[in-house]
Design a protein around this motif. Sequence first.
Motif: not given
Length: 321
Positions: A234-240, A278-284, A286-297
Amino acid sequence: MNDKTAGHDHSGPGHSHAVSVSSANARRILIVFVMTTAYACIQAIGGAVSGSLALIADAGHMASDSAALLLALIAYRVAARAPDSQRTYGFHRVRVLAALANGVALLLLVIWIAWEAYRRLNSPTEILAGPMLVVAVIGLVVNIVGALILSRGGSSDSNLRGALIHVMGDLLGSVGAIAAAIGIMLTGWSFLDPLLSVLVAVLVVKSAWSLVADSLRVLLQAVPQGLEIRAAERDVTQVPGVAEAGHFHAWTLTDDSIVATIHVTPLAGADTLALPAQVAARLRERYAIDHVTVQVDPPGSLGAHDAESEHEHEHEHGHHH
């Protein structure tokens, strides 16, 4: 990942899977390993001479600690190796395996102490309280010094934490042995020795089980504690620019490194190439996730897929007759 991918990004500081292995922590463990091994030999001899279960049990405890500390040292050496083409995340999970072995060894030792104490309570043996007290006091000093050395390391290191738990258990064992020796000297009650051994064993169980449980969470790739998957989506859907987010998976790579993957769909007119970062930065943040793989569908595909998955789930679990 598939032909529907509009954008795909690996994001992390420097895009490296390497996690630093503290040489200072390894040195601390080496010092305590030498001290523990030397004292385990003294304690075993002292226990045999005095007939004390508290000393014999604690000598076994110290010997298992020596093995666990040696395993931790080997794990540090292996974990320091760079990732290769077959093990792209490196060798850091070896440290988690070492921590798991530490916890299991401690739990097995507790079972042995309990059984031996039960045997001793049913058939009391004579105990030489004087030699027992001397050896136990030496042990207390050794364990206090060891605990002080290890406590100066980082608490997020599971190997260091495992070693510290072992030493604290030994410290309690020494206190129990001292109390038993003084009690036997004053009262002649030899049952105090196995009784206090059991008390020490019970105090150690909680810490040992915590170590085992934490290691298993990492090895089973469970969601890190404190991270709620649906809330993060839900938090990620707040990313512009993000319309939907789903298929979020997160797991712990090592003690202090979280890895995650997530799928998102873009809003009309959104810059799909900019979304992953932008999504990776948000997760980093808010949740201290230092390695994020983002797929755009493609727009709309994620919601349809989620609905299909939900329908399959309901069909599997809601129509049994």
